[in-house]
Design a protein around this motif. Structure first.
Motif, PDB file in Angstrom:
ATOM      1  N   PHE A  66       0.877  -1.390  -0.022  1.00 27.76           N
ATOM      2  CA  PHE A  66       0.006  -0.007   0.016  1.00 27.76           C
ATOM      3  C   PHE A  66       0.815   1.121  -0.056  1.00 27.76           C
ATOM      4  CE2 PHE A  66      -3.505  -2.457   2.802  1.00 27.76           C
ATOM      5  CZ  PHE A  66      -3.767  -3.246   1.381  1.00 27.76           C
ATOM      6  N   ALA A  67       2.096   1.195   0.731  1.00 27.93           N
ATOM      7  CA  ALA A  67       2.891   2.211   0.885  1.00 27.93           C
ATOM      8  C   ALA A  67       3.435   2.688  -0.406  1.00 27.93           C
ATOM      9  CB  ALA A  67       3.961   2.013   2.073  1.00 27.93           C
ATOM     10  N   VAL A  68       3.773   1.565  -1.272  1.00 30.53           N
ATOM     11  CA  VAL A  68       4.520   1.989  -2.575  1.00 30.53           C
ATOM     12  C   VAL A  68       3.424   2.388  -3.465  1.00 30.53           C
ATOM     13  CG1 VAL A  68       5.703   0.850  -4.570  1.00 30.53           C
ATOM     14  CG2 VAL A  68       6.064   0.166  -2.207  1.00 30.53           C
ATOM     15  N   GLN A  69       2.203   1.817  -3.330  1.00 29.39           N
ATOM     16  CA  GLN A  69       1.183   2.382  -4.201  1.00 29.39           C
ATOM     17  C   GLN A  69       0.708   3.842  -3.794  1.00 29.39           C
ATOM     18  OE1 GLN A  69      -1.830  -0.400  -3.244  1.00 29.39           O
ATOM     19  NE2 GLN A  69      -1.023  -1.860  -5.097  1.00 29.39           N
ATOM     20  N   SER A  70       0.975   4.369  -2.704  1.00 30.89           N
ATOM     21  CA  SER A  70       0.502   5.610  -2.246  1.00 30.89           C
ATOM     22  C   SER A  70       1.724   6.654  -2.719  1.00 30.89           C
ATOM     23  CB  SER A  70       0.124   5.782  -1.083  1.00 30.89           C
ATOM     24  OG  SER A  70       0.258   4.778  -0.028  1.00 30.89           O
ATOM     25  N   ILE A  71       2.798   6.078  -2.451  1.00 32.11           N
ATOM     26  CA  ILE A  71       3.794   7.032  -3.038  1.00 32.11           C
ATOM     27  C   ILE A  71       4.019   7.288  -4.263  1.00 32.11           C
ATOM     28  CG2 ILE A  71       6.516   7.012  -3.045  1.00 32.11           C
ATOM     29  CD1 ILE A  71       6.545   5.585  -0.459  1.00 32.11           C
ATOM     30  N   MET A  72       3.567   6.305  -5.220  1.00 34.57           N
ATOM     31  CA  MET A  72       3.735   6.228  -6.560  1.00 34.57           C
ATOM     32  C   MET A  72       2.507   7.443  -6.995  1.00 34.57           C
ATOM     33  SD  MET A  72       4.325   2.513  -7.909  1.00 34.57           S
ATOM     34  CE  MET A  72       2.504   2.420  -8.571  1.00 34.57           C
ATOM     35  N   GLY A  73       1.418   7.841  -6.035  1.00 35.04           N
ATOM     36  CA  GLY A  73       0.298   8.738  -6.095  1.00 35.04           C
ATOM     37  C   GLY A  73      -0.816   8.191  -6.416  1.00 35.04           C
ATOM     38  N   MET A  74      -1.047   6.824  -5.994  1.00 35.26           N
ATOM     39  CA  MET A  74      -2.493   6.440  -6.025  1.00 35.26           C
ATOM     40  C   MET A  74      -3.385   7.072  -4.619  1.00 35.26           C
ATOM     41  SD  MET A  74      -3.356   2.382  -6.337  1.00 35.26           S
ATOM     42  CE  MET A  74      -2.370   1.782  -7.746  1.00 35.26           C
ATOM     43  N   GLU A  75      -4.606   7.323  -4.848  1.00 33.11           N
ATOM     44  CA  GLU A  75      -5.137   7.665  -3.791  1.00 33.11           C
ATOM     45  C   GLU A  75      -5.480   6.762  -2.998  1.00 33.11           C
ATOM     46  OE1 GLU A  75      -7.094  10.815  -3.893  1.00 33.11           O
ATOM     47  OE2 GLU A  75      -6.331  11.572  -5.277  1.00 33.11           O
TER      48      GLU A  75
END
Lengths: 738, 255
Positions: A89-98
């Protein structure tokens, strides 16, 4: 696009979902299997004499109530899954996913898994339902036939129920994921909790315990001192004294708590409290024994209170056990250098203690739940076989018409009847009677009418007729002799006492002496004894002049009565014999009795087994997840060991040992307690078991249940082991840092 | 002086046909007993790969590594763990301490794994703790002490079995400057007073200046080597900086 991402995630992490899928599949298949019985389309071949509608609503309610427990479990498993995937999840949010999108993705992921388990669960459920049908057919005493059980209404209910479950849990998880901070997600698997070995909850349990023991002590003084007279055996008097003293010893320990803790260790104090608690439990457990063997008179309320107190003692002891186990390990580790510094023991102790230290409460709860479910499980065959055995003894005639003079307000006003009005009904319905016996029982003396429980008598010819119905040998008596027929569960001693007391009896028609014939215990139904254990057999001549007590008509039909006919017969009977609020006359048909009792037995049986299995699944899932939820930490710790040069086979052994303790201790404790409970039951009800069930049959059933338990245990243990080893060997290759 | 470690033209390739990454092209050097050797190089220069090969966690593609005469590349899979725990000590950037054990137990674990008699364990832990200045925190848990103390505990654990070689992988990487300095002094005293042979991988010039000799790696080969000799640490530090400047693309790129 996003859906594809979710789907790929599923494909990649299917192994991580193993526990999730396994738990859901188990629950869904059980749900489906048990529910399919209530389906409108379910038509097992149980014959016209049975009617399954009685089952429907009761079963449905039982199943859905128990399944409510599962929402809690799905929620728990989901929380674990979220924790497991936080790094992603962290990687996904760092990539800019809501974050709401991430939550949505995760929701889809779990939904895909859920749907997969739903399909798998229903397929397995169809297979499992065969066992349930087998169980049903056994209860209704029919041979097993295969029936295909994919019913649209059951499928709909299953999908609907679990769909709702997923939706509710899904909403919660979206909420949870949206609230987590990115930084916490990143470091989720390495978060260090300061591990504590203070078990605050147990202090509360101790306080409650002291109060309860104090109240119990006061109550015992009030209730038990009554038994301190010479009327009662010395053993009972000693027991009374002990059971009054023990609660106050416990209270004393409670008062002197601070003092004792100062002078000796915490563990020692808990051990003392535990020993006193154990002594109390054993003492109170003797109560049913006194009741059984010394016929100790005790008010029902008081007796139940004491039994309830045993349960409290058990809860308290299990709590103390886990705290002592956890703290005791710590003491053992610190005391014995030899144990502490042997091979990788240091590491092993660290692993167990860090987990146990903060989990004694949940371990206690799991252990108690396991105990409950094992006991339920073991209790099931006992109850079922008893009820069924009792049914077989109670309803031995196809149609049985009784009267009960004790229920009438005035016996003199009772109409004398031979129930011949039923003949027209049999003719109309073309029911052929194979055997038909109309007879009466008599008072020995006309004055007995006023007593509530006089011994009654049956004439020799009527008795022999009944014996003939079942193919037993007839008996013969001399003119001045009488014999006895006993309820089959009567103890030998009662019969012997009777024989010495009543070797001759006086009747309104002369005196009779006891014949040399052995007392009879054949199964002739349980009603002819008129609330006694015995009915006397008198020569026909003597009976002629005695007052009639009850009138009976017992019928065997050529072929079994259909359920509809049986219902009509009951209505027809009551039309002729209005009850007027007095239940003097009754008609019992084997068909209705067997159907209704069997249905009830079946509901109870499936309900108990279903709850037991669900509770097993819940306990094992939680145990398993407690080990797997820290996989990040474990991976690091085991990597440290590898770096230090510990061989792989040692690491494997450590993992096995760790999981063995984690699963083994609660299961062993639960098994120990429940087998003590069952042993207690077996000894207490040994007579009933021998009469209604048969010890061998019961042992077989208990064996089957233990096999189911161990199969489930092995499933969970193995999958936990696989996942555990997988998680600690991740990233092992080529990297020395984690 | 005895030669304790010898790397004999080792190579390490990753990948498969058509797409081969040469992590180590050709490295050849040896370490004498009692040496404090620093290995420097930028990211991707092959220093961690080399360390993994020496520590038997990874295998070489070609060449041999001899530790005190034993060829570690020839040791059988089953004997590797035993070899590692008897001959090597490790110090990692992230300490590698077990959070479930106290500092004392963490150090003792290294001894128990090597089946040291029970009676010897406590005295040896006390002794090493005293010499590394962590005697007063022995009964604390790792989360209760500072990073520097944790790393000194890791040092104690690495040296307590008297390994032939101590491998340190960026030991100061997770420490603040003060703790780094303390740790490096500790390592220096381990080297000088306890006779430990240390091989330290770092990309920090200050840390490297504590070593006696430094090898500079670039693109999988040894770029150069400098010796401390009789220089002060300050002078040695300047020398290191000079080499780094030279390596960092070279002056020709700037001009």
């Amino acid at each position: 696009m996003y859906f594809r991402l979710a789907f790929q995630n599923v494909k990649r992490s299917i192994k991580d979902y193993l526990i999730y899928i396994m738990t859901l599949t188990a629950c869904i298949s059980l749900f489906y299997a048990f529910l399919s019985i209530t389906s409108r389309y379910y038509r097992p071949d149980i014959g016209a004499e049975f009617n399954l509608e009685v089952l429907g609503d009761g079963m449905l309610l039982v199943i859905i109530l128990i399944t409510m427990l599962l929402i809690f479990l799905v929620q728990y498993v989901n929380r674990f899954m979220i924790r497991n995937q936080q790094k992603e999840f962290a990687v996904q949010s760092i990539m800019g996913m809501e974050q709401s999108m991430i939550a949505g993705l995760f929701f889809i992921e779990t939904l895909v898994m859920g749907l997969f388990s739903l399909v798998l669960g229903i397929v397995l459920g169809v297979i499992f339902s065969q066992f349930i049908t087998a169980m049903l057919l056994q209860v209704f005493q029919k041979p097993f036939v295969f029936s295909f059980m994919l019913f649209p209404d059951t499928v709909f209910l299953t999908v609907f129920f679990f769909g709702a479950c997923f939706a509710v849990v899904g909403l919660f998880q979206i909420h949870t994921i949206r609230k987590i901070k990115i930084i916490d997600m990143l470091h989720a698997d390495r978060k260090n909790e300061a591990f504590s070995t203070t078990h605050k909850w147990v202090e509360k349990v101790l306080k409650v315990n002291f109060i309860l023991f104090f109240l119990m002590g006061i109550y015992s003084i009030r209730t038990l001192t009554y038994y301190l007279t010479d009327e009662f055996q010395t053993a009972i008097q000693i027991w009374v004294l002990i059971s009054i003293v023990i609660p106050f010893v416990m209270v004393g320990l409670g008062i002197a708590e601070k003092k004792i803790r100062k002078s000796s260790s915490h563990v020692k104090y808990l051990l003392m409290v535990g020993v006193v608690g154990f002594a109390e439990m054993i003492t109170v457990s003797l109560l049913p024994v006194w009741k059984m063997y010394f016929a100790l008179p005790m008010d029902k309320g008081a007796f139940n209170l004491y039994l309830a107190f045993i349960i409290w003692c058990l809860i308290f002891l299990v709590s103390v056990f886990f705290v002592v186990f956890s703290d005791g390990l710590l003491v053992l580790k610190n005391r014995s250098l030899r144990v502490k510094y042997k091979d990788e023991n240091l590491f092993f102790f660290g692993q167990i203690l860090s987990k146990l230290g903060s989990n004694t409460l949940s371990m206690t709860l799991i252990c108690l739940t396991l105990t409950l479910s094992i006991s339920l499980f073991l209790l099931t065959p006992f109850l079922v076989e008893w009820a069924q055995g009792f049914l077989d003894k109670r309803v031995v005639y196809d149609i049985q018409i009784d009267s009960d003079y004790t229920a009438a307000e005035n016996v003199k006003l009772l109409p004398e009847t031979d129930y011949t009005f039923l003949d027209s009904f049999f003719e109309e319905k073309r029911i052929t009677l194979k055997d038909d016996c109309t007879f009466s029982t008599y008072f020995l003396k006309a004055s007995d009418v006023h007593g509530q429980s006089a011994i009654t008598a049956i004439s020799l010819s009527d008795y022999n007729h009944l014996m003939e119905m079942f193919g037993y040998e007839k008996i013969s008596l001399a003119e001045n002799e009488f014999s006895t027929q006993w309820l089959s569960i009567t103890p030998k001693s009662t019969m012997e006492t009777f024989e010495t007391q009543y070797d001759r009896i006086a009747t309104d028609n002369g005196e009779l002496i006891l014949s040399a014939i052995e007392p009879k215990t054949e199964e002739l139904g349980e009603v002819i004894y008129s609330n006694q254990n015995v009915v006397l057999i008198l020569p026909d001549l003597t009976c002629d002049k005695l007052t009639v007590a009850n009138s009976y008509r017992y019928i065997m039909t050529e072929s079994p009565l259909s359920y509809a006919d049986a219902e009509q017969l009951t209505d027809y009977f009551h039309e002729y014999m209005p009850m007027d609020g007095q239940e003097v006359y009754s008609v019992t048909t084997k068909t209705i009795e067997r159907n209704d009792t069997s249905a009830l037995i079946f509901i109870v049986q499936t309900g108990l087994i279903y709850s037991a299995i669900i509770l097993f699944v819940i306990c094992f899932t939680i145990l398993s997840l407690q080990q797997l939820s820290d996989s990040g930490k474990y991976r690091y710790r085991f990597q440290v060991l590898r770096n230090m040069g510990v061989e792989e086979n040692h690491i494997r052994r450590l993992v096995l040992k760790q999981l063995g303790i984690w699963f083994g201790v609660p299961v062993m404790v639960a098994l120990l307690i429940s087998s003590a409970f069952i042993l207690f039951l077996f000894i207490g009800f040994s007579i009933q078991i021998r009469t209604y069930i048969g010890a061998w049959k019961l042992l077989q059933q208990v064996g089957t249940i233990l096999i189911i338990l161990f199969a489930l245990l092995i499933c969970y243990f193995t999958s936990t082991w696989i996942l555990f080893r997988k998680s600690i060997s991740q990233g092992q290759e080529g990297k020395c840092n984690v | 002086m005895k030669e304790i470690l010898k790397l004999d033209h080792i190579q390490k390739f990753y990948g498969n046909e058509g797409n081969v990454t040469k992590a180590i092209q050709d490295i050849d050097f040896s370490v004498q007993e009692g040496e404090f050797l620093g290995i420097m190089g930028a990211s991707g220069s092959g220093k961690t790969t080399m360390l993994n090969c020496i520590s038997t966690i990874d295998t070489v593609s070609a060449g041999h590594i001899y530790l005190d005469g034993t060829d570690v590349t020839e040791i059988k899979e089953k004997a590797i763990a035993k070899f590692r725990r008897e001959n090597l000590g490790f110090i990692f950037q992230d300490f590698n301490l077990l959070d479930t054990l106290t500092i004392r137990e963490n150090i003792a674990l290294a001894l128990t794994i090597n089946h040291i008699p029970v009676g010897e364990i406590e005295p040896r832990v006390e002794e090493i703790a005293k010499s590394l200045n962590i005697a007063d925190i022995l009964d604390k848990y790792p989360y209760q002490v500072s990073g520097g103390q944790k790393q000194r505990c890791a040092c104690a654990r690495a040296i307590i079995n008297h390994p032939k070689l101590i491998l340190a992988d960026e030991p100061t990487g997770a420490l603040d400057s003060h703790s780094s300095q303390m740790l490096l002094s500790t390592m220096q005293s381990m080297n000088e007073n306890l006779g430990a042979t240390i091989l330290m991988v770092t990309h920090d010039a200050f840390s490297a200046s504590y070593a006696n000799r430094i090898l500079f790696l670039r693109d999988g080969v040894i770029f150069t080597e400098i010796l401390k000799g009789r220089d002060t640490r300050k002078v040695f530090f300047d020398k290191i900086l000079n080499v780094l400047t030279m390596m960092g693309g070279g002056i020709s790129d700037v001009l």
